[in-house]
Design a protein around this motif. Structure first.
Motif, PDB file in Angstrom:
ATOM      1  N   THR A  97       0.920  -1.212   0.004  1.00 20.66           N
ATOM      2  CA  THR A  97      -0.181  -0.047  -0.040  1.00 20.66           C
ATOM      3  C   THR A  97       0.630   1.381   0.116  1.00 20.66           C
ATOM      4  O   THR A  97       0.507   2.218  -0.568  1.00 20.66           O
ATOM      5  CB  THR A  97      -0.956  -0.012   1.406  1.00 20.66           C
ATOM      6  OG1 THR A  97      -1.738  -1.241   1.176  1.00 20.66           O
ATOM      7  CG2 THR A  97      -1.762   1.237   1.139  1.00 20.66           C
ATOM      8  N   ALA A  98       1.968   1.241   0.729  1.00 24.85           N
ATOM      9  CA  ALA A  98       2.810   2.515   0.810  1.00 24.85           C
ATOM     10  C   ALA A  98       3.500   2.771  -0.226  1.00 24.85           C
ATOM     11  O   ALA A  98       3.908   3.803  -0.807  1.00 24.85           O
ATOM     12  CB  ALA A  98       3.605   2.207   1.964  1.00 24.85           C
ATOM     13  N   ASN A  99       3.998   1.673  -1.323  1.00 23.14           N
ATOM     14  CA  ASN A  99       4.726   1.812  -2.534  1.00 23.14           C
ATOM     15  C   ASN A  99       3.853   1.764  -3.669  1.00 23.14           C
ATOM     16  O   ASN A  99       4.402   2.159  -4.760  1.00 23.14           O
ATOM     17  CB  ASN A  99       5.713   0.802  -2.468  1.00 23.14           C
ATOM     18  CG  ASN A  99       6.602   0.855  -1.425  1.00 23.14           C
ATOM     19  OD1 ASN A  99       7.509   2.072  -1.497  1.00 23.14           O
ATOM     20  ND2 ASN A  99       6.898   0.056  -0.310  1.00 23.14           N
ATOM     21  N   GLN A 100       2.590   1.453  -3.645  1.00 25.19           N
ATOM     22  CA  GLN A 100       1.888   1.109  -4.913  1.00 25.19           C
ATOM     23  C   GLN A 100       1.855   2.471  -6.018  1.00 25.19           C
ATOM     24  O   GLN A 100       1.925   2.186  -7.102  1.00 25.19           O
ATOM     25  CB  GLN A 100       0.590   0.719  -4.759  1.00 25.19           C
ATOM     26  CG  GLN A 100      -0.390   1.633  -4.023  1.00 25.19           C
ATOM     27  CD  GLN A 100      -1.776   1.088  -3.948  1.00 25.19           C
ATOM     28  OE1 GLN A 100      -2.234   0.366  -4.681  1.00 25.19           O
ATOM     29  NE2 GLN A 100      -2.497   1.481  -2.892  1.00 25.19           N
ATOM     30  N   ASP A 101       1.831   3.543  -5.239  1.00 26.21           N
ATOM     31  CA  ASP A 101       1.634   4.713  -5.968  1.00 26.21           C
ATOM     32  C   ASP A 101       3.184   5.595  -6.172  1.00 26.21           C
ATOM     33  O   ASP A 101       3.320   6.628  -6.712  1.00 26.21           O
ATOM     34  CB  ASP A 101       0.761   5.924  -5.390  1.00 26.21           C
ATOM     35  CG  ASP A 101      -0.731   5.242  -5.342  1.00 26.21           C
ATOM     36  OD1 ASP A 101      -1.005   4.441  -6.425  1.00 26.21           O
ATOM     37  OD2 ASP A 101      -1.301   5.679  -4.376  1.00 26.21           O
ATOM     38  N   GLN A 102       4.276   4.863  -5.804  1.00 24.26           N
ATOM     39  CA  GLN A 102       5.550   5.211  -6.159  1.00 24.26           C
ATOM     40  C   GLN A 102       6.246   4.936  -7.496  1.00 24.26           C
ATOM     41  O   GLN A 102       7.588   4.765  -7.309  1.00 24.26           O
ATOM     42  CB  GLN A 102       6.394   4.947  -4.924  1.00 24.26           C
ATOM     43  CG  GLN A 102       5.817   5.305  -3.663  1.00 24.26           C
ATOM     44  CD  GLN A 102       6.305   6.368  -2.932  1.00 24.26           C
ATOM     45  OE1 GLN A 102       7.154   7.176  -3.643  1.00 24.26           O
ATOM     46  NE2 GLN A 102       6.011   6.973  -1.872  1.00 24.26           N
ATOM     47  N   ARG A 103       5.419   4.501  -8.755  1.00 18.78           N
ATOM     48  CA  ARG A 103       6.139   4.117  -9.873  1.00 18.78           C
ATOM     49  C   ARG A 103       6.973   5.186 -10.229  1.00 18.78           C
ATOM     50  O   ARG A 103       6.806   6.298 -10.278  1.00 18.78           O
ATOM     51  CB  ARG A 103       5.042   3.678 -10.584  1.00 18.78           C
ATOM     52  CG  ARG A 103       4.098   2.541 -10.171  1.00 18.78           C
ATOM     53  CD  ARG A 103       3.130   2.223 -11.373  1.00 18.78           C
ATOM     54  NE  ARG A 103       2.353   1.119 -10.800  1.00 18.78           N
ATOM     55  CZ  ARG A 103       2.689   0.057 -11.007  1.00 18.78           C
ATOM     56  NH1 ARG A 103       3.923  -0.428 -11.234  1.00 18.78           N
ATOM     57  NH2 ARG A 103       1.926  -1.030 -10.380  1.00 18.78           N
ATOM     58  N   ASP A 125       5.004   4.660   0.930  1.00 18.61           N
ATOM     59  CA  ASP A 125       6.644   4.364   1.174  1.00 18.61           C
ATOM     60  C   ASP A 125       6.942   3.030   1.339  1.00 18.61           C
ATOM     61  O   ASP A 125       6.464   2.386   0.752  1.00 18.61           O
ATOM     62  CB  ASP A 125       6.801   5.426   2.354  1.00 18.61           C
ATOM     63  CG  ASP A 125       8.324   5.581   2.626  1.00 18.61           C
ATOM     64  OD1 ASP A 125       8.823   6.817   2.580  1.00 18.61           O
ATOM     65  OD2 ASP A 125       8.968   4.626   2.609  1.00 18.61           O
ATOM     66  N   SER A 126       7.887   2.799   2.485  1.00 16.91           N
ATOM     67  CA  SER A 126       8.419   1.152   2.388  1.00 16.91           C
ATOM     68  C   SER A 126       8.961   0.517   3.634  1.00 16.91           C
ATOM     69  O   SER A 126       9.557   1.396   4.438  1.00 16.91           O
ATOM     70  CB  SER A 126       9.407   1.151   1.084  1.00 16.91           C
ATOM     71  OG  SER A 126      10.856   0.951   0.961  1.00 16.91           O
TER      72      SER A 126
END
Length: 261
Positions: free
Chosen positions: A133-139, A247-248
């Motif tokens: 969830t924290a990284n899915q929009d960090q493409r 985030d991560s």
């Protein structure tokens, strides 16, 4: 010195701080045998006892992995929850983040126990879900994982790869957590945006009633402004509430995770 440490501790985001502390304290008490593991692990038959032992739905997420897991699990839990709590527009209200934890945790248990037939402690699955969830929009964003630099959205899959190498039996719990996070994203974002349907996991009103977030929430780690409701805007503007960002992290044990960001 101790007062400075405590001041820094209390200045951290409350949900992330509370859950990470609960994981650390519970794990320590378990290791020194002040509480037996029998009291807190999950199995569905406990829910059908009289009275039902419903606390196990929560306590099974409070046990860190062996070895360094007792430090790393709470640390990475805090890091990801902090990012969701302070920097993700999907969780502008505290109740939305708490409902996310409830639904994703429940889905992780359901998938792991009912479909894959494994798991008694599920913190590892929750950690994978938080990482997704924290990284899915960090493409397009690069982040550190152990000694490597990887695309942010690949972090959960790198975590699964580490699990395969160091604790293969735990992989099913973590896959369950990843599937739970995918399902949550589909039901709350993809289906409403692209399928034209309703948000099937919207935060219930009773949760909002129990956990009230002020319209403007001042805090030492940032300011959150909740979107106005239809009633507050007179119900005639057609404006809708909004959500999403991340985030991560990682670590390991009986369904846990190890890594770095």
């Amino acid at each position: 010195m101790s007062s400075e440490i405590m001041s820094a501790y209390w200045a951290t985001p409350p949900i992330a701080r509370t859950l990470a502390t609960a994981i650390f304290v519970t794990s320590v008490l378990l290791r020194v045998k002040l509480i037996p593991g029998y009291w807190i692990y999950f199995h569905e038959h406990f829910l059908f006892m009289l009275p039902p032992q419903v606390w196990r739905l929560a306590t099974n997420f409070l046990v860190a992995g062996p070895g360094l897991g007792i430090i790393m699990d709470p640390y990475f839990t805090f890091q990801y929850l902090r990012q969701l709590e302070t920097a993700n527009p999907k969780f502008l209200r505290r109740e939305d983040l708490i409902w996310y934890l409830v639904t994703v945790g429940g889905l992780t248990i359901l998938i792991s126990r009912a479909i894959m037939g494994s798991g008694f402690f599920f913190l590892g699955g929750l950690i994978i879900a938080l990482a997704y969830t924290a990284n899915q929009d960090q493409r397009g964003v690069q982040t550190n994982f152990l000694f490597f630099t990887v695309p942010a959205q690949a972090v959960p899959y790198c975590m699964l790869g580490i699990t395969v190498l160091i604790d293969p039996p735990s992989i099913w719990v973590e896959i369950s957590g990843l599937l739970a996070a995918h399902l949550y994203d589909f039901l709350t974002r993809l289906w409403p945006e692209f399928g034209g349907g309703p948000n099937l996991l919207a935060t219930p009103r009773f949760v909002s009633w129990l956990i009230k977030t002020p319209r403007i929430l001042q805090r030492r780690y940032g300011t959150a402004v909740s979107p106005p409701t239809a009633r507050a805007t007179g119900g005639s503007t057609g404006a809708s509430e909004g959500p999403v960002l991340p985030d991560s992290w990682k670590t390991r044990g009986s369904g846990h995770r190890l890594g770095g960001s």
